[in-house]
Scaffold this motif. Structure first.
Motif, PDB file in Angstrom:
ATOM      1  N   PRO A  49       0.816  -1.222   0.000  1.00 58.50           N
ATOM      2  CA  PRO A  49       0.000   0.000   0.000  1.00 58.50           C
ATOM      3  C   PRO A  49       0.842   1.262   0.000  1.00 58.50           C
ATOM      4  CG  PRO A  49      -0.114  -1.111   2.137  1.00 58.50           C
ATOM      5  CD  PRO A  49       0.582  -2.043   1.202  1.00 58.50           C
ATOM      6  N   GLN A  50       1.979   1.238   0.719  1.00 57.28           N
ATOM      7  CA  GLN A  50       2.843   2.415   0.744  1.00 57.28           C
ATOM      8  C   GLN A  50       3.468   2.667  -0.628  1.00 57.28           C
ATOM      9  OE1 GLN A  50       3.388  -0.238   2.828  1.00 57.28           O
ATOM     10  NE2 GLN A  50       2.575   0.521   4.789  1.00 57.28           N
ATOM     11  N   LEU A  51       3.882   1.601  -1.295  1.00 61.50           N
ATOM     12  CA  LEU A  51       4.500   1.761  -2.610  1.00 61.50           C
ATOM     13  C   LEU A  51       3.485   2.278  -3.626  1.00 61.50           C
ATOM     14  CD1 LEU A  51       6.975   1.437  -4.401  1.00 61.50           C
ATOM     15  CD2 LEU A  51       6.297  -0.935  -4.810  1.00 61.50           C
ATOM     16  N   SER A  52       2.263   1.768  -3.573  1.00 66.59           N
ATOM     17  CA  SER A  52       1.226   2.240  -4.496  1.00 66.59           C
ATOM     18  C   SER A  52       0.980   3.726  -4.314  1.00 66.59           C
ATOM     19  CB  SER A  52      -0.068   1.454  -4.276  1.00 66.59           C
ATOM     20  OG  SER A  52       0.100   0.085  -4.583  1.00 66.59           O
ATOM     21  N   GLN A  53       0.872   4.163  -3.065  1.00 66.35           N
ATOM     22  CA  GLN A  53       0.627   5.579  -2.796  1.00 66.35           C
ATOM     23  C   GLN A  53       1.798   6.442  -3.251  1.00 66.35           C
ATOM     24  OE1 GLN A  53       0.873   6.882   1.286  1.00 66.35           O
ATOM     25  NE2 GLN A  53      -0.842   8.304   1.031  1.00 66.35           N
ATOM     26  N   GLN A  54       3.015   6.017  -2.964  1.00 69.83           N
ATOM     27  CA  GLN A  54       4.183   6.827  -3.302  1.00 69.83           C
ATOM     28  C   GLN A  54       4.371   6.935  -4.808  1.00 69.83           C
ATOM     29  OE1 GLN A  54       7.720   5.641  -1.025  1.00 69.83           O
ATOM     30  NE2 GLN A  54       6.379   5.075   0.689  1.00 69.83           N
ATOM     31  N   ILE A  55       4.082   5.863  -5.540  1.00 70.26           N
ATOM     32  CA  ILE A  55       4.200   5.918  -6.999  1.00 70.26           C
ATOM     33  C   ILE A  55       3.155   6.863  -7.577  1.00 70.26           C
ATOM     34  CG2 ILE A  55       3.944   4.579  -9.123  1.00 70.26           C
ATOM     35  CD1 ILE A  55       5.156   2.214  -7.686  1.00 70.26           C
ATOM     36  N   ALA A  56       1.928   6.792  -7.063  1.00 74.09           N
ATOM     37  CA  ALA A  56       0.869   7.676  -7.549  1.00 74.09           C
ATOM     38  C   ALA A  56       1.224   9.139  -7.300  1.00 74.09           C
ATOM     39  CB  ALA A  56      -0.462   7.325  -6.876  1.00 74.09           C
ATOM     40  N   MET A  89       1.751  29.602 -17.164  1.00 68.35           N
ATOM     41  CA  MET A  89       2.157  28.399 -16.447  1.00 68.35           C
ATOM     42  C   MET A  89       0.962  27.477 -16.259  1.00 68.35           C
ATOM     43  SD  MET A  89       4.927  29.387 -13.545  1.00 68.35           S
ATOM     44  CE  MET A  89       6.597  29.864 -14.017  1.00 68.35           C
ATOM     45  N   PRO A  90       1.079  26.216 -16.679  1.00 69.50           N
ATOM     46  CA  PRO A  90      -0.038  25.288 -16.527  1.00 69.50           C
ATOM     47  C   PRO A  90      -0.330  25.011 -15.058  1.00 69.50           C
ATOM     48  CG  PRO A  90       1.930  24.134 -17.227  1.00 69.50           C
ATOM     49  CD  PRO A  90       2.256  25.598 -17.286  1.00 69.50           C
ATOM     50  N   ILE A  91      -1.611  24.885 -14.761  1.00 67.56           N
ATOM     51  CA  ILE A  91      -2.055  24.661 -13.383  1.00 67.56           C
ATOM     52  C   ILE A  91      -2.723  23.305 -13.284  1.00 67.56           C
ATOM     53  CG2 ILE A  91      -3.515  25.532 -11.523  1.00 67.56           C
ATOM     54  CD1 ILE A  91      -3.317  28.282 -12.805  1.00 67.56           C
ATOM     55  N   LEU A  92      -2.344  22.535 -12.273  1.00 63.74           N
ATOM     56  CA  LEU A  92      -2.966  21.246 -12.013  1.00 63.74           C
ATOM     57  C   LEU A  92      -3.801  21.350 -10.747  1.00 63.74           C
ATOM     58  CD1 LEU A  92      -0.080  18.705 -12.719  1.00 63.74           C
ATOM     59  CD2 LEU A  92      -1.968  19.310 -14.207  1.00 63.74           C
ATOM     60  N   ASN A  93      -5.075  21.084 -10.880  1.00 63.12           N
ATOM     61  CA  ASN A  93      -5.939  20.986  -9.708  1.00 63.12           C
ATOM     62  C   ASN A  93      -5.964  19.525  -9.272  1.00 63.12           C
ATOM     63  OD1 ASN A  93      -6.679  23.738  -9.767  1.00 63.12           O
ATOM     64  ND2 ASN A  93      -8.164  23.314 -11.371  1.00 63.12           N
ATOM     65  N   ILE A  94      -5.259  19.223  -8.205  1.00 63.33           N
ATOM     66  CA  ILE A  94      -5.138  17.846  -7.729  1.00 63.33           C
ATOM     67  C   ILE A  94      -6.300  17.563  -6.782  1.00 63.33           C
ATOM     68  CG2 ILE A  94      -3.664  16.176  -6.568  1.00 63.33           C
ATOM     69  CD1 ILE A  94      -1.285  17.940  -7.348  1.00 63.33           C
ATOM     70  N   LEU A  95      -7.265  16.800  -7.254  1.00 67.27           N
ATOM     71  CA  LEU A  95      -8.420  16.456  -6.436  1.00 67.27           C
ATOM     72  C   LEU A  95      -8.084  15.372  -5.426  1.00 67.27           C
ATOM     73  CD1 LEU A  95     -11.191  16.444  -9.198  1.00 67.27           C
ATOM     74  CD2 LEU A  95     -10.370  18.346  -7.805  1.00 67.27           C
ATOM     75  N   ASP A  96      -7.215  14.449  -5.805  1.00 64.92           N
ATOM     76  CA  ASP A  96      -6.778  13.374  -4.912  1.00 64.92           C
ATOM     77  C   ASP A  96      -5.337  13.063  -5.269  1.00 64.92           C
ATOM     78  OD1 ASP A  96      -6.341  11.167  -3.352  1.00 64.92           O
ATOM     79  OD2 ASP A  96      -8.246  10.204  -3.816  1.00 64.92           O
ATOM     80  N   GLU A  97      -4.410  13.344  -4.363  1.00 59.95           N
ATOM     81  CA  GLU A  97      -2.992  13.192  -4.667  1.00 59.95           C
ATOM     82  C   GLU A  97      -2.514  11.749  -4.553  1.00 59.95           C
ATOM     83  OE1 GLU A  97      -0.638  15.430  -1.997  1.00 59.95           O
ATOM     84  OE2 GLU A  97      -1.479  14.519  -0.191  1.00 59.95           O
ATOM     85  N   GLY A  98      -3.365  10.851  -4.169  1.00 59.01           N
ATOM     86  CA  GLY A  98      -2.972   9.441  -4.045  1.00 59.01           C
ATOM     87  C   GLY A  98      -3.173   8.957  -2.626  1.00 59.01           C
ATOM     88  N   ASN A  99      -4.188   8.134  -2.424  1.00 55.03           N
ATOM     89  CA  ASN A  99      -4.527   7.665  -1.082  1.00 55.03           C
ATOM     90  C   ASN A  99      -3.659   6.485  -0.677  1.00 55.03           C
ATOM     91  OD1 ASN A  99      -6.038   6.154  -3.155  1.00 55.03           O
ATOM     92  ND2 ASN A  99      -6.748   4.967  -1.408  1.00 55.03           N
ATOM     93  N   LEU A 100      -3.593   6.270   0.629  1.00 54.25           N
ATOM     94  CA  LEU A 100      -2.936   5.073   1.155  1.00 54.25           C
ATOM     95  C   LEU A 100      -3.997   3.991   1.278  1.00 54.25           C
ATOM     96  CD1 LEU A 100      -0.428   3.688   2.346  1.00 54.25           C
ATOM     97  CD2 LEU A 100      -1.173   4.491   4.594  1.00 54.25           C
ATOM     98  N   PRO A 101      -3.975   2.974   0.410  1.00 55.52           N
ATOM     99  CA  PRO A 101      -5.027   1.958   0.436  1.00 55.52           C
ATOM    100  C   PRO A 101      -4.962   1.103   1.698  1.00 55.52           C
ATOM    101  CG  PRO A 101      -3.305   1.336  -1.118  1.00 55.52           C
ATOM    102  CD  PRO A 101      -2.979   2.720  -0.659  1.00 55.52           C
TER     103      PRO A 101
END
Length: 295
Positions: A136-143, A241-253
């Motif tokens: 789960p930690q690796l999945s979150q960190q990669i995302a 400059m392009p803007i990213l609205n991050i709705l979900d930065e990557g949850n810890l499953p």
């Protein structure tokens, strides 16, 4: 019955982390949309974007690009892995390239496509990144690393219209200032000898003095105009400059995404039961098969 249970317990858990990105809308007042900037950034990688309608796919192309995937593979991650159902979590700290045990970078880049999926919604323009690994930690960190790489790439590698204009304006301003310095020096040298040139009886002296004075005024106006143009270009560059609205930065499953142990155990139990019945009735089944072939 023990076999299905043992099989299900030896299956490795997989965890999925999801990140959601919403590109910024097009702004008024000469500001470019982030999608347009993303298309410009994609062109820096040699990715062709035919038109504005398809430019929102540039984010997907950037995330799937070789430079981004290599940066992802060379990042060091700190995570834990549980190899079996009753096994303890093993802490690990290594790059994704080392974790995949790929023979070379080409194979490692290809392997990332098996556990990283990127989808875009044509209606809402949102991008959904899903990463599924055994940790789960690796999945979150990669995302989260993917989101960071996309943002960094857009900010550092995209060459927008404003940045090109700002660079040209800065160069032209430096040239204008140099020409202004020369005009000032020429007029100063002339005045040391002909301080009252305006009332001189020599027409050539009066004409030369007026020409040098007008040249100085022209260069002064030009430098003022170039300075204003540079400030406008710098403002446009910031707006581009392009803007990213991050709705979900990557949850810890917390819950695993697969395997479904109950379903697998039930399926294995049915298969074992049918196999056992078939083995116990093998003589009757063989006779029935011979009879059906004989008919």
């Amino acid at each position: 019955c023990a076999l299905p249970i043992l099989y299900s317990l030896t299956q490795v858990n997989y965890y999925t982390s999801t990140a959601i990105i919403l590109p910024a809308d097009t702004k008024s007042g000469g500001m470019l949309s982030s999608l347009g900037s993303a298309a410009a950034a994609a062109s820096a990688l040699g990715i062709s974007v035919p038109g504005q309608d398809s430019s929102d796919s540039a984010y997907v192309d950037i995330l799937n690009s070789r430079p981004v995937r290599e940066a992802l593979l060379n990042t060091v991650y700190d995570f834990k892995v549980k190899y079996f159902y009753f096994d303890m979590n093993h802490p690990r700290q290594e790059t994704l390239y080392s974790y995949l045990r790929a023979s070379n970078m080409d194979n490692a880049v290809g392997d990332t496509r098996t556990f990283i999926s990127i989808n875009r919604d044509l209606k809402t323009k949102t991008l959904t990144l899903q990463v599924e690994t055994q940790s789960p930690q690796l999945s979150q960190q990669i995302a989260r690393r993917l989101v960071q790489l996309l943002n960094d790439f857009l900010l550092t590698k995209s060459q927008t219209k404003g940045s090109v204009k700002a660079s040209f304006s800065e160069k032209r301003l430096q040239e204008g200032r140099a020409e202004l310095d020369r005009a000032e020096a020429n007029f100063r040298n002339f005045l040391t000898v002909n301080r009252n040139y305006a009332v001189s009886t020599d027409p050539e002296v009066r004409l030369k003095g007026l020409r040098l004075e007008n040249e100085l005024k022209l260069q002064t106006q030009l430098v003022t105009s170039l300075a204003l143009s540079r400030e406008d270009a710098l403002l446009q560059e910031k707006n581009d400059m392009p803007i990213l609205n991050i709705l979900d930065e990557g949850n810890l499953p917390i819950n695993k995404s697969r395997p479904k142990r109950a379903t697998n155990a039930l399926l294995m139990g049915v298969l074992v039961f049918l196999g056992t019945v078939g083995w116990m009735r093998r003589v009757e089944l063989k006779a029935l098969l011979v009879k059906s072939l004989g008919d």
